[in-house]
Design a protein around this motif. Structure first.
Motif, PDB file in Angstrom:
ATOM      1  N   ALA A 127       0.828  -1.207   0.000  1.00  0.00           N
ATOM      2  CA  ALA A 127       0.000   0.000   0.000  1.00  0.00           C
ATOM      3  C   ALA A 127       0.863   1.257   0.000  1.00  0.00           C
ATOM      4  CB  ALA A 127      -0.923  -0.007   1.218  1.00  0.00           C
ATOM      5  N   LYS A 128       2.070   1.141   0.541  1.00  0.00           N
ATOM      6  CA  LYS A 128       2.977   2.280   0.645  1.00  0.00           C
ATOM      7  C   LYS A 128       4.394   1.743   0.761  1.00  0.00           C
ATOM      8  CE  LYS A 128       3.773   6.379   3.556  1.00  0.00           C
ATOM      9  NZ  LYS A 128       3.267   7.118   4.760  1.00  0.00           N
ATOM     10  N   HIS A 129       5.366   2.529   0.287  1.00  0.00           N
ATOM     11  CA  HIS A 129       6.764   2.114   0.412  1.00  0.00           C
ATOM     12  C   HIS A 129       7.563   3.202   1.122  1.00  0.00           C
ATOM     13  CE1 HIS A 129      10.406  -0.106  -0.512  1.00  0.00           C
ATOM     14  NE2 HIS A 129      10.971   1.035  -0.870  1.00  0.00           N
ATOM     15  N   ILE A 130       8.487   2.762   1.981  1.00  0.00           N
ATOM     16  CA  ILE A 130       9.402   3.651   2.676  1.00  0.00           C
ATOM     17  C   ILE A 130      10.803   3.411   2.139  1.00  0.00           C
ATOM     18  CG2 ILE A 130      10.399   4.298   4.903  1.00  0.00           C
ATOM     19  CD1 ILE A 130       7.431   4.917   4.750  1.00  0.00           C
TER      20      ILE A 130
ATOM     21  N   SER B 152      13.006   6.652  -5.706  1.00  0.00           N
ATOM     22  CA  SER B 152      11.760   7.066  -5.049  1.00  0.00           C
ATOM     23  C   SER B 152      10.900   7.934  -5.955  1.00  0.00           C
ATOM     24  CB  SER B 152      12.070   7.826  -3.759  1.00  0.00           C
ATOM     25  OG  SER B 152      12.577   6.962  -2.778  1.00  0.00           O
TER      26      SER B 152
ATOM     27  N   SER C 196       7.174   6.699  -7.038  1.00  0.00           N
ATOM     28  CA  SER C 196       6.016   7.449  -6.550  1.00  0.00           C
ATOM     29  C   SER C 196       4.966   7.693  -7.630  1.00  0.00           C
ATOM     30  CB  SER C 196       6.467   8.792  -5.963  1.00  0.00           C
ATOM     31  OG  SER C 196       6.968   9.645  -6.970  1.00  0.00           O
TER      32      SER C 196
ATOM     33  N   LEU D 295       2.842   4.343  -6.556  1.00  0.00           N
ATOM     34  CA  LEU D 295       2.334   4.128  -5.205  1.00  0.00           C
ATOM     35  C   LEU D 295       2.929   5.185  -4.284  1.00  0.00           C
ATOM     36  CD1 LEU D 295       4.040   1.197  -3.282  1.00  0.00           C
ATOM     37  CD2 LEU D 295       5.052   2.221  -5.274  1.00  0.00           C
ATOM     38  N   PRO D 296       2.302   5.448  -3.142  1.00  0.00           N
ATOM     39  CA  PRO D 296       2.840   6.447  -2.224  1.00  0.00           C
ATOM     40  C   PRO D 296       4.212   6.033  -1.694  1.00  0.00           C
ATOM     41  CG  PRO D 296       0.550   5.920  -1.693  1.00  0.00           C
ATOM     42  CD  PRO D 296       1.005   4.903  -2.695  1.00  0.00           C
ATOM     43  N   VAL D 297       5.139   6.981  -1.664  1.00  0.00           N
ATOM     44  CA  VAL D 297       6.494   6.731  -1.190  1.00  0.00           C
ATOM     45  C   VAL D 297       6.896   7.836  -0.219  1.00  0.00           C
ATOM     46  CG1 VAL D 297       8.928   6.472  -1.820  1.00  0.00           C
ATOM     47  CG2 VAL D 297       7.156   5.608  -3.358  1.00  0.00           C
ATOM     48  N   ASP D 298       7.468   7.429   0.909  1.00  0.00           N
ATOM     49  CA  ASP D 298       8.096   8.372   1.824  1.00  0.00           C
ATOM     50  C   ASP D 298       9.602   8.146   1.764  1.00  0.00           C
ATOM     51  OD1 ASP D 298       5.601   9.212   2.526  1.00  0.00           O
ATOM     52  OD2 ASP D 298       5.643   8.386   4.566  1.00  0.00           O
TER      53      ASP D 298
ATOM     54  N   ASN E 210       2.497  12.246  -4.489  1.00  0.00           N
ATOM     55  CA  ASN E 210       2.645  10.870  -4.017  1.00  0.00           C
ATOM     56  C   ASN E 210       3.999  10.599  -3.360  1.00  0.00           C
ATOM     57  OD1 ASN E 210       0.488   9.110  -4.015  1.00  0.00           O
ATOM     58  ND2 ASN E 210       1.358   7.743  -5.542  1.00  0.00           N
TER      59      ASN E 210
ATOM     60  N   LYS F  67       6.792  12.023  -0.357  1.00  0.00           N
ATOM     61  CA  LYS F  67       7.186  12.894   0.743  1.00  0.00           C
ATOM     62  C   LYS F  67       8.682  12.739   0.968  1.00  0.00           C
ATOM     63  CE  LYS F  67       2.773  12.591   3.237  1.00  0.00           C
ATOM     64  NZ  LYS F  67       2.120  12.163   4.500  1.00  0.00           N
TER      65      LYS F  67
END
Length: 243
Positions: free
Chosen positions: A75-78, A87, A91, A94-97, A110, A112
């Protein structure tokens, strides 16, 4: 500028000059649309090659990681301090921090870009489903990027990655790999495959890929032979671990 190039690189400057004069002549045969003169020369003399060159480590390892993340579909990747274009591209899907000791001024939907210290990651234990830390750990504790000197900084950072990873979560981990464990101060550490496996002995290795130094040994080699690893001084080891 042209006279300077003649003295510095006579063969390359000769081609450069002839092409410049050719373009001047071609300009006279069509509608002039640009300012073309010697004041704006920008000599690029090393790009006329038979093949397009690239940094093998930094092309293959993000491609390897992206394929695994697509397969896992989190659902999200760090991401922790890997190369920025990884990144930024990821993004789009999928959402990436992205976290770094020196945060990047990167603005994309998408994505941060945040400040983070690998010695003290800002996540609860067992909370991150999908995380990557690629070509990063080898620098921790060597002072190159303004971080505190710490001989065991890499171990402490690895323990933080393992702490925050959720049960059944995926960690994509990339470091320089060679036959001998070596510190090339203050650039980086080079690990043996065995030391990496020892540092992650409490986790499951899902996949191991290797990027050899010599392109004749392959691009991204899955499960490389011991012979290939033993002749390496600065290859690239790609480890997919799960908790």
């Amino acid at each position: 500028m042209l006279n300077f190039l003649k003295k510095l690189l006579p063969k390359k400057s000769s081609l450069f000059q002839s092409q410049y004069l050719q373009l001047n002549n071609l300009e006279k045969q069509t509608k002039k649309r640009f300012l073309l003169d010697e004041a704006h020369l920008y000599p690029c003399l090393n790009d006329n090659t038979a093949e397009t060159g690239f940094d093998r480590h930094y092309i293959y390892h993000p491609a390897w990681a992206a394929r695994i993340i697509k397969q896992n579909n989190p659902a999200k990747h760090i991401d922790i301090s890997s190369i920025l274009n990884f990144s930024s591209m990821l993004s789009a899907f999928l959402p990436v921090d992205f976290y770094d000791y020196r945060p990047a001024k990167l603005e994309l939907s998408n994505l941060k870009s945040l400040q983070g210290d690998l010695m003290n990651l800002p996540f609860p234990s067992d909370s991150v489903e999908s995380i990557s830390c690629m070509h990063t750990i080898e620098h921790v504790g060597l002072g190159r990027y303004g971080d505190p000197m710490d001989y065991d900084g890499d171990i402490k950072a690895i323990n933080e990655l393992k702490r925050v990873l959720a049960p059944s979560g995926s960690l994509l981990f990339v470091v320089p790999l060679g036959a001998t464990d070596t510190i090339h101060f203050n650039a980086h550490r080079v690990y043996s495959k065995q030391q990496v496996l020892d540092l992650f002995s409490d986790m499951k290795l899902e996949e191991f890929a290797f990027i050899p130094e010599d392109e004749n040994d392959g691009g991204l080699v899955i499960d490389p032979s011991k012979q290939l690893l033993d002749k390496s001084n600065y290859g690239c080891g790609c480890f997919w671990f799960t908790k």
